[in-house]
Design a protein around this motif. Sequence first.
Motif, PDB file in Angstrom:
ATOM      1  N   MET A  42       0.854  -1.176   0.000  1.00 43.58           N
ATOM      2  CA  MET A  42       0.000   0.000   0.000  1.00 43.58           C
ATOM      3  C   MET A  42       0.898   1.237   0.000  1.00 43.58           C
ATOM      4  N   PHE A  43       0.326   2.382   0.276  1.00 41.71           N
ATOM      5  CA  PHE A  43       1.072   3.629   0.247  1.00 41.71           C
ATOM      6  C   PHE A  43       1.537   3.999   1.653  1.00 41.71           C
ATOM      7  N   PRO A  44       2.703   4.626   1.752  1.00 43.19           N
ATOM      8  CA  PRO A  44       3.121   5.100   3.077  1.00 43.19           C
ATOM      9  C   PRO A  44       2.132   6.146   3.588  1.00 43.19           C
ATOM     10  N   LYS A  45       2.162   6.404   4.876  1.00 40.96           N
ATOM     11  CA  LYS A  45       1.216   7.348   5.483  1.00 40.96           C
ATOM     12  C   LYS A  45       1.579   8.780   5.078  1.00 40.96           C
ATOM     13  N   LYS A  46       1.036   9.214   3.950  1.00 41.07           N
ATOM     14  CA  LYS A  46       1.241  10.577   3.451  1.00 41.07           C
ATOM     15  C   LYS A  46       0.076  11.436   3.911  1.00 41.07           C
ATOM     16  N   LEU A  47       0.303  12.729   4.046  1.00 42.32           N
ATOM     17  CA  LEU A  47      -0.784  13.650   4.379  1.00 42.32           C
ATOM     18  C   LEU A  47      -1.727  13.835   3.202  1.00 42.32           C
ATOM     19  N   ALA A  48      -1.179  13.761   1.988  1.00 41.19           N
ATOM     20  CA  ALA A  48      -1.989  13.919   0.782  1.00 41.19           C
ATOM     21  C   ALA A  48      -1.508  12.932  -0.267  1.00 41.19           C
ATOM     22  N   LEU A  49      -2.432  12.524  -1.113  1.00 39.22           N
ATOM     23  CA  LEU A  49      -2.137  11.553  -2.155  1.00 39.22           C
ATOM     24  C   LEU A  49      -2.395  12.162  -3.526  1.00 39.22           C
ATOM     25  N   SER A  50      -1.709  11.633  -4.529  1.00 38.94           N
ATOM     26  CA  SER A  50      -2.010  12.051  -5.893  1.00 38.94           C
ATOM     27  C   SER A  50      -3.416  11.551  -6.231  1.00 38.94           C
ATOM     28  N   ALA A  51      -3.984  12.080  -7.286  1.00 42.83           N
ATOM     29  CA  ALA A  51      -5.324  11.648  -7.694  1.00 42.83           C
ATOM     30  C   ALA A  51      -5.330  10.150  -7.986  1.00 42.83           C
ATOM     31  N   LYS A  52      -4.291   9.657  -8.630  1.00 43.76           N
ATOM     32  CA  LYS A  52      -4.207   8.233  -8.956  1.00 43.76           C
ATOM     33  C   LYS A  52      -4.127   7.392  -7.683  1.00 43.76           C
ATOM     34  N   GLU A  53      -3.274   7.780  -6.734  1.00 44.78           N
ATOM     35  CA  GLU A  53      -3.141   7.046  -5.471  1.00 44.78           C
ATOM     36  C   GLU A  53      -4.449   7.057  -4.692  1.00 44.78           C
ATOM     37  N   ALA A  54      -5.091   8.223  -4.639  1.00 43.84           N
ATOM     38  CA  ALA A  54      -6.347   8.348  -3.902  1.00 43.84           C
ATOM     39  C   ALA A  54      -7.431   7.468  -4.515  1.00 43.84           C
ATOM     40  N   ALA A  55      -7.506   7.454  -5.835  1.00 41.25           N
ATOM     41  CA  ALA A  55      -8.496   6.624  -6.520  1.00 41.25           C
ATOM     42  C   ALA A  55      -8.262   5.145  -6.208  1.00 41.25           C
ATOM     43  N   GLU A  56      -7.016   4.709  -6.271  1.00 35.67           N
ATOM     44  CA  GLU A  56      -6.685   3.319  -5.966  1.00 35.67           C
ATOM     45  C   GLU A  56      -7.028   2.984  -4.515  1.00 35.67           C
ATOM     46  N   LEU A  57      -6.743   3.902  -3.624  1.00 35.46           N
ATOM     47  CA  LEU A  57      -6.961   3.671  -2.199  1.00 35.46           C
ATOM     48  C   LEU A  57      -8.434   3.444  -1.875  1.00 35.46           C
ATOM     49  N   ILE A  58      -9.325   4.210  -2.512  1.00 38.64           N
ATOM     50  CA  ILE A  58     -10.747   4.057  -2.203  1.00 38.64           C
ATOM     51  C   ILE A  58     -11.475   3.158  -3.205  1.00 38.64           C
ATOM     52  N   GLY A  59     -10.754   2.676  -4.220  1.00 41.07           N
ATOM     53  CA  GLY A  59     -11.328   1.698  -5.135  1.00 41.07           C
ATOM     54  C   GLY A  59     -12.219   2.249  -6.222  1.00 41.07           C
ATOM     55  N   VAL A  60     -11.890   3.435  -6.726  1.00 40.28           N
ATOM     56  CA  VAL A  60     -12.641   3.998  -7.844  1.00 40.28           C
ATOM     57  C   VAL A  60     -11.667   4.337  -8.967  1.00 40.28           C
ATOM     58  N   HIS A  61     -12.194   4.563 -10.151  1.00 32.81           N
ATOM     59  CA  HIS A  61     -11.366   4.962 -11.283  1.00 32.81           C
ATOM     60  C   HIS A  61     -10.890   6.398 -11.059  1.00 32.81           C
ATOM     61  N   GLU A  62      -9.726   6.715 -11.573  1.00 36.03           N
ATOM     62  CA  GLU A  62      -9.178   8.070 -11.410  1.00 36.03           C
ATOM     63  C   GLU A  62     -10.112   9.127 -11.999  1.00 36.03           C
TER      64      GLU A  62
END
Length: 66
Positions: A1-21
């Motif tokens: 998974m991703f390290p504990k960042k304060l903010a994620l790129s749009a691609k990382e955020a989409a992957e994290l919550i399971g939606v398309h970018e």
Amino acid sequence: MFPKKLALSAKEAAELIGVHENTLRALIARGELRAVRVGRRVLVPRAALEHLLEGQNPTQGEGGAK
């Protein structure tokens, strides 16, 4: 998974919550998800993702950036 960042790129955020970018970017465009522009990058704060998943509107009273 991703390290504990304060903010994620749009691609990382989409992957994290399971939606398309594109879906994530549409949420940002509609003001349903708060994002911050840093130069050319769009970053999504982790807190904004948590608010979205909890059904809260993170842009109310905070003037969310697009």
